[in-house]
Each structure stands twice: as C-alpha cells, then as structure tokens.
Scaffold this motif. Structure first.
Motif, PDB file in Angstrom:
ATOM      1  N   ASP A  48      17.833   3.613   3.527  1.00 30.87           N
ATOM      2  CA  ASP A  48      16.857   2.871   2.065  1.00 30.87           C
ATOM      3  C   ASP A  48      14.673   3.114   2.259  1.00 30.87           C
ATOM      4  OD1 ASP A  48      19.049   2.607   1.559  1.00 30.87           O
ATOM      5  OD2 ASP A  48      19.622   0.245   1.619  1.00 30.87           O
ATOM      6  N   GLU A  49      14.725   2.388   3.177  1.00 29.12           N
ATOM      7  CA  GLU A  49      12.953   2.154   3.821  1.00 29.12           C
ATOM      8  C   GLU A  49      12.640   4.160   3.674  1.00 29.12           C
ATOM      9  OE1 GLU A  49      12.359   0.753   7.380  1.00 29.12           O
ATOM     10  OE2 GLU A  49      13.476  -1.101   6.988  1.00 29.12           O
ATOM     11  N   PHE A  50      13.422   5.429   3.551  1.00 33.56           N
ATOM     12  CA  PHE A  50      12.979   6.513   3.837  1.00 33.56           C
ATOM     13  C   PHE A  50      12.819   6.826   2.381  1.00 33.56           C
ATOM     14  CE2 PHE A  50      13.894  11.034   3.309  1.00 33.56           C
ATOM     15  CZ  PHE A  50      12.262  11.352   3.355  1.00 33.56           C
ATOM     16  N   LEU A  51      13.650   6.467   1.659  1.00 35.22           N
ATOM     17  CA  LEU A  51      14.225   6.982   0.301  1.00 35.22           C
ATOM     18  C   LEU A  51      12.957   5.757  -0.690  1.00 35.22           C
ATOM     19  CD1 LEU A  51      18.398   6.536  -0.475  1.00 35.22           C
ATOM     20  CD2 LEU A  51      16.826   9.282   0.023  1.00 35.22           C
ATOM     21  N   GLU A  52      12.405   5.072  -0.078  1.00 26.73           N
ATOM     22  CA  GLU A  52      11.354   4.552  -1.006  1.00 26.73           C
ATOM     23  C   GLU A  52      10.047   4.801  -0.437  1.00 26.73           C
ATOM     24  OE1 GLU A  52      10.095  -0.133  -1.294  1.00 26.73           O
ATOM     25  OE2 GLU A  52      12.276   0.584  -1.712  1.00 26.73           O
ATOM     26  N   SER A  53      10.105   5.002   1.076  1.00 23.00           N
ATOM     27  CA  SER A  53       9.023   5.281   1.188  1.00 23.00           C
ATOM     28  C   SER A  53       8.312   7.066   1.133  1.00 23.00           C
ATOM     29  CB  SER A  53       8.266   5.201   2.456  1.00 23.00           C
ATOM     30  OG  SER A  53       9.126   5.320   3.499  1.00 23.00           O
ATOM     31  N   GLN A  54       9.631   7.476   1.280  1.00 18.23           N
ATOM     32  CA  GLN A  54       9.342   9.432   1.910  1.00 18.23           C
ATOM     33  C   GLN A  54       8.398   9.501   2.868  1.00 18.23           C
ATOM     34  OE1 GLN A  54      11.125  11.916   0.027  1.00 18.23           O
ATOM     35  NE2 GLN A  54      11.967   9.778  -0.514  1.00 18.23           N
ATOM     36  N   ASP A  55       8.270   7.891   4.041  1.00 16.73           N
ATOM     37  CA  ASP A  55       6.955   8.100   5.067  1.00 16.73           C
ATOM     38  C   ASP A  55       8.249   9.434   5.864  1.00 16.73           C
ATOM     39  OD1 ASP A  55       5.742   8.440   7.406  1.00 16.73           O
ATOM     40  OD2 ASP A  55       5.431   5.733   6.790  1.00 16.73           O
ATOM     41  N   VAL A  56       7.765  10.053   6.874  1.00 13.96           N
ATOM     42  CA  VAL A  56       8.672  10.816   7.722  1.00 13.96           C
ATOM     43  C   VAL A  56       8.424  10.410   8.916  1.00 13.96           C
ATOM     44  CG1 VAL A  56       7.645  12.381   9.365  1.00 13.96           C
ATOM     45  CG2 VAL A  56       7.465  13.059   7.122  1.00 13.96           C
ATOM     46  N   ALA A  57       7.733   8.839   9.569  1.00 14.37           N
ATOM     47  CA  ALA A  57       8.244   7.846  10.259  1.00 14.37           C
ATOM     48  C   ALA A  57       8.918   7.727  10.002  1.00 14.37           C
ATOM     49  CB  ALA A  57       6.855   7.380  10.265  1.00 14.37           C
ATOM     50  N   GLU A  58       9.525   7.293   9.111  1.00 15.03           N
ATOM     51  CA  GLU A  58      10.932   6.263   8.768  1.00 15.03           C
ATOM     52  C   GLU A  58      11.892   8.213   9.268  1.00 15.03           C
ATOM     53  OE1 GLU A  58      11.548   3.519   8.442  1.00 15.03           O
ATOM     54  OE2 GLU A  58       9.256   3.273   7.210  1.00 15.03           O
ATOM     55  N   LEU A  59      12.579   8.722   9.119  1.00 16.42           N
ATOM     56  CA  LEU A  59      13.085   9.733   9.565  1.00 16.42           C
ATOM     57  C   LEU A  59      12.939  10.023  11.050  1.00 16.42           C
ATOM     58  CD1 LEU A  59      12.285  12.507   7.353  1.00 16.42           C
ATOM     59  CD2 LEU A  59      13.492  10.824   7.248  1.00 16.42           C
ATOM     60  N   ALA A  60      11.784   9.277  11.776  1.00 17.27           N
ATOM     61  CA  ALA A  60      12.250   9.462  13.025  1.00 17.27           C
ATOM     62  C   ALA A  60      12.975   7.950  13.424  1.00 17.27           C
ATOM     63  CB  ALA A  60      10.376   8.637  13.859  1.00 17.27           C
ATOM     64  N   ASP A  61      12.858   6.736  12.350  1.00 18.60           N
ATOM     65  CA  ASP A  61      13.823   6.054  12.783  1.00 18.60           C
ATOM     66  C   ASP A  61      15.410   6.240  12.430  1.00 18.60           C
ATOM     67  OD1 ASP A  61      11.339   4.400  13.604  1.00 18.60           O
ATOM     68  OD2 ASP A  61      11.036   3.440  11.567  1.00 18.60           O
ATOM     69  N   ILE A  62      15.741   6.915  11.514  1.00 25.60           N
ATOM     70  CA  ILE A  62      16.824   7.475  11.752  1.00 25.60           C
ATOM     71  C   ILE A  62      17.144   8.241  12.562  1.00 25.60           C
ATOM     72  CG2 ILE A  62      18.578   9.165   9.524  1.00 25.60           C
ATOM     73  CD1 ILE A  62      16.057   8.190   8.008  1.00 25.60           C
ATOM     74  N   ILE A  63      16.554   9.456  13.082  1.00 24.49           N
ATOM     75  CA  ILE A  63      17.390   9.874  14.455  1.00 24.49           C
ATOM     76  C   ILE A  63      17.619   8.936  15.523  1.00 24.49           C
ATOM     77  CG2 ILE A  63      16.788  11.583  15.913  1.00 24.49           C
ATOM     78  CD1 ILE A  63      17.202  12.436  12.914  1.00 24.49           C
ATOM     79  N   GLU A  64      16.259   7.791  15.799  1.00 23.88           N
ATOM     80  CA  GLU A  64      16.434   7.231  16.713  1.00 23.88           C
ATOM     81  C   GLU A  64      18.289   5.824  16.767  1.00 23.88           C
ATOM     82  OE1 GLU A  64      15.541   6.839  20.440  1.00 23.88           O
ATOM     83  OE2 GLU A  64      14.353   6.959  19.496  1.00 23.88           O
ATOM     84  N   VAL A  65      17.854   5.842  15.208  1.00 26.54           N
ATOM     85  CA  VAL A  65      19.209   5.446  14.832  1.00 26.54           C
ATOM     86  C   VAL A  65      20.812   6.267  15.670  1.00 26.54           C
ATOM     87  CG1 VAL A  65      20.987   4.114  13.907  1.00 26.54           C
ATOM     88  CG2 VAL A  65      18.353   3.151  13.484  1.00 26.54           C
ATOM     89  N   VAL A  66      20.339   7.407  15.129  1.00 27.42           N
ATOM     90  CA  VAL A  66      21.941   8.698  14.956  1.00 27.42           C
ATOM     91  C   VAL A  66      22.120   8.126  16.658  1.00 27.42           C
ATOM     92  CG1 VAL A  66      21.853  10.911  14.308  1.00 27.42           C
ATOM     93  CG2 VAL A  66      21.730   9.502  12.553  1.00 27.42           C
ATOM     94  N   PHE A  67      20.964   9.175  17.346  1.00 30.89           N
ATOM     95  CA  PHE A  67      20.946   8.830  18.565  1.00 30.89           C
ATOM     96  C   PHE A  67      22.077   7.958  18.901  1.00 30.89           C
ATOM     97  CE2 PHE A  67      17.208  11.964  19.326  1.00 30.89           C
ATOM     98  CZ  PHE A  67      18.371  13.158  19.168  1.00 30.89           C
ATOM     99  N   ALA A  68      21.751   6.738  18.571  1.00 28.67           N
ATOM    100  CA  ALA A  68      21.727   5.361  19.483  1.00 28.67           C
ATOM    101  C   ALA A  68      24.118   5.500  18.787  1.00 28.67           C
ATOM    102  CB  ALA A  68      21.733   4.531  18.857  1.00 28.67           C
ATOM    103  N   LEU A  69      24.052   5.867  17.657  1.00 25.79           N
ATOM    104  CA  LEU A  69      25.592   5.880  17.598  1.00 25.79           C
ATOM    105  C   LEU A  69      26.078   7.396  17.993  1.00 25.79           C
ATOM    106  CD1 LEU A  69      24.644   5.526  13.154  1.00 25.79           C
ATOM    107  CD2 LEU A  69      26.350   4.162  15.141  1.00 25.79           C
ATOM    108  N   VAL A  70      25.570   7.925  18.414  1.00 22.99           N
ATOM    109  CA  VAL A  70      25.564   9.210  18.858  1.00 22.99           C
ATOM    110  C   VAL A  70      26.315   8.341  20.459  1.00 22.99           C
ATOM    111  CG1 VAL A  70      25.293  11.728  20.244  1.00 22.99           C
ATOM    112  CG2 VAL A  70      25.053  11.118  18.470  1.00 22.99           C
ATOM    113  N   ASP A  71      25.250   8.075  21.205  1.00 20.40           N
ATOM    114  CA  ASP A  71      26.068   7.099  22.809  1.00 20.40           C
ATOM    115  C   ASP A  71      26.505   6.106  22.479  1.00 20.40           C
ATOM    116  OD1 ASP A  71      23.389   9.022  23.296  1.00 20.40           O
ATOM    117  OD2 ASP A  71      21.751   6.706  23.024  1.00 20.40           O
ATOM    118  N   ARG A  72      26.851   5.596  21.812  1.00 19.41           N
ATOM    119  CA  ARG A  72      27.868   4.620  21.396  1.00 19.41           C
ATOM    120  C   ARG A  72      29.165   5.811  21.492  1.00 19.41           C
ATOM    121  NH1 ARG A  72      27.762  -0.359  22.717  1.00 19.41           N
ATOM    122  NH2 ARG A  72      25.341  -1.157  23.080  1.00 19.41           N
TER     123      ARG A  72
END
Length: 104
Positions: A48-72
C-alpha cells in the motif's frame, strides 16, 4: 487521550533506534505462532505504501518482507531465487507489457 495504534511488525533494529532517540514507544517480541499473520499484514502495508508513493525504497521494504516470508516457509533464499529465475525462463518477465484481453 493517547491514540491506540494497531500492533505491527517493525524491522529488528527499530526498538534500539527508538529507545536511543526518545524511548516513547513500547515494543514486544512476537510469538512464533503469530509471525506469519504479522508478516502478511506487513506485506500489505508495504505494498500500500508503495502504491501510494511510488517510492523505490518501499520496494526494498517489500522485498525484505518477502524474504522473511520465504524464510518462515522453510525455503532458502537461494532456492527462492532459483524459482524466480526458472519462472522467468519458462514464462518470461514483465518487460514487454502484454495485457490479457480475454481468457479463452
């Protein structure tokens, strides 16, 4: 009256950063049984934050959450990357901009 915020997952270093700066927040450590729920909610928040801001830094946050999910989910990041590469090879990526008009 103090606003009650919903509990949300934060990055591991945030408690130390906040405590160092002003100590105005409270934290708890999530139970293992609730981590998938918290990570899924965090993924939606970051998207949601990325869709609202279009900020590439938000994509880095998304990837970090994806990696945490992958690990789990018990998958190594290397295996996950292999899956991504295999899908790219077999089905392509999203560079050419094809749009499905109807399913048949």
């Amino acid at each position: 009256m103090e606003a009650v915020l919903p509990e949300k997952l934060v990055r591991d270093k945030i408690p130390a950063i906040v405590d160092f700066s002003d100590g105005s927040c409270d934290f708890r450590r999530a139970e293992p049984s609730e981590m998938m729920t918290l990570l899924r909610a965090k993924l939606l928040e970051e998207v949601d934050e990325f869709l609202e801001s279009q900020d590439v830094a938000e994509l880095a946050d998304i990837i970090e959450v994806v990696f945490a999910l992958v690990d789990r989910l018990g998958c190594s990041r290397e295996s996950f990357e292999e899956m991504r590469v295999q899908k790219a090879r077999s089905r392509g990526v999203f560079d050419q901009g094809f749009v499905l008009l109807r399913e048949g």
